[in-house]
Design an enzyme around this catalytic site. Structure first.
Site, PDB file in Angstrom:
ATOM      1  CB  SER A 153      -0.940   0.127   1.416  1.00 55.25           C
ATOM      2  OG  SER A 153      -1.600   1.427   1.428  1.00 55.25           O
ATOM      3  CE1 TYR A 157      -4.123  -2.981   4.599  1.00 53.46           C
ATOM      4  CE2 TYR A 157      -3.452  -0.629   4.497  1.00 53.46           C
ATOM      5  CZ  TYR A 157      -3.820  -1.511   3.992  1.00 53.46           C
ATOM      6  OH  TYR A 157      -3.655  -1.782   2.580  1.00 53.46           O
TER       7      TYR A 157
END
Length: 267
Positions: A145, A158
Site C-alpha cells: 500500500s 494495518y
C-alpha cells in the site's frame, strides 16, 4: 537462470475481486495458468476463474484464510501441486479496520497483523521454498500500500503490517537472488474497486484534486505493473517497491502547507 525464465503457473491470493482478480486475468493473458483464492466471495472467485479459462488458460480455485497460519502452507502447496509447479506468487490478501490508535484492542491488532504480515510471510516462504527446490527461478510480488511509505490516521495496525511486509520483500530479494528469484512490492494508492463501492469506470468520473493524475486508479492499472514484475522482462528488477498511486505520495509537502483545517485528524 533468469534468462531462461518462462512463467507458466501463478498463484494470486485474494483474487475473487479487485486488484487480485484483475491480476489473475492479466497473468492469464500473459500465458499463465492461475491458482485463485477466496475468503468470503466464492462466486467472485469462480467468475475470475471463468475469465482465466476464457483466455485459454487453466484455473484452480480454493478458499484461503491468511489468518489461519497453520494452514497457509498447505493451501499454497495444494494449489501449486494442482497447477503442476509454481513460477509466480502474488500475495494480495490483506484488509484494514479504521480505528484510532488509542482504541485498538489487542485482539484486533493481532488479527490485522496476522492477515497482512504473518500470513503473508507464511505464503511467501512456502512459495519461495518451492521455487528454490525447482531450480527454475521465479517471481514473487507482494501487494502492499502507499501506506507502507506514508502513514494515515486511524490505520495503525494495518500500516505497521504493511511497513513490515515491505521490509520483508527487500530482505527476500537479497537472499533469493542467488536462486534466480526476484522479490518486489507493489504499493497501490486509492484504487476504485468493489471494496470501495466503485469500479474502473467510476475512476474516470471521480475527481481527486490532491492527486497529480486527478483521479483514483483502476485495478487493471495495478495488475499491469504486477504482470510486468511477473514477466521475463523484469529479470533485473528485485527489492523494488513500485508505487501505483497517480503521484499521490509526491504531494506530501504540498498537502502539509495547503490543508485549511484539522479535518484530516479524524481520518
Amino acid at each position: 537462470m533468469t534468462a531462461q525464465f518462462s512463467p507458466r503457473r501463478a498463484i494470486v491470493t485474494a483474487s475473487d475481486s479487485g486488484i487480485g482478480a484483475a491480476t489473475a486475468l492479466a497473468l492469464a493473458e500473459a500465458g499463465m495458468d492461475v491458482g485463485i483464492t477466496w475468503h468470503s466471495d466464492e462466486e467472485g472467485a469462480e467468475a475470475t476463474a471463468d475469465g482465466v479459462r476464457e483466455r485459454g488458460r487453466r484455473a484452480v480455485v480454493t478458499r484461503f484464510d491468511a489468518t489461519r497460519l497453520d494452514e497457509v502452507s498447505a493451501v499454497i502447496d495444494g494449489l501449486a501441486d494442482e497447477l503442476g509447479a509454481l513460477d509466480v506468487f502474488v500475495n494480495n490478501a490483506g484488509a484494514s479496520t479504521a480505528r484510532p490508535f488509542l482504541e485498538v484492542p489487542l485482539a484486533e491488532w493481532r488479527e490485522t497483523v496476522a492477515l497482512n504480515l504473518d500470513g503473508a510471510f507464511a505464503g511467501l516462504q512456502t512459495a519461495a521454498r518451492r521455487m528454490v527446490h525447482a531450480g527454475n527461478g521465479g517471481r514473487i510480488i507482494a501487494v502492499t500500500s502507499v501506506h507502507a511509505h506514508q502513514p494515515r490516521v486511524g490505520l495503525a495496525a494495518y500500516i505497521a503490517a504493511k511497513h513490515g511486509l515491505s521490509g520483508l520483500i527487500k530482505t527476500m530479494a537479497q537472499e533469493l537472488g542467488q536462486h534466480g528469484i526476484t522479490a518486489n512490492a507493489v504499493a497501490p494508492g486509492e484504487i476504485a474497486t468493489a471494496a470501495s463501492g466503485r469500479d474502473s469506470e467510476d475512476a474516470d468520473r471521480t475527481h481527486r484534486p490532491g492527486v497529480p493524475l486527478a483521479r483514483p486508479g483502476k485495478a487493471e492499472e495495478v495488475a499491469a505493473v504486477i504482470a510486468f514484475l511477473a514477466s521475463p522482462e523484469s529479470s533485473y528488477v528485485t527489492g523494488a517497491d513500485w508505487t501505483v498511486d497517480g503521484g499521490m505520495l509526491q504531494m506530501g509537502p504540498q498537502a502539509g502547507s495547503h490543508l485549511m483545517d484539522d479535518g484530516w485528524r479524524e481520518g
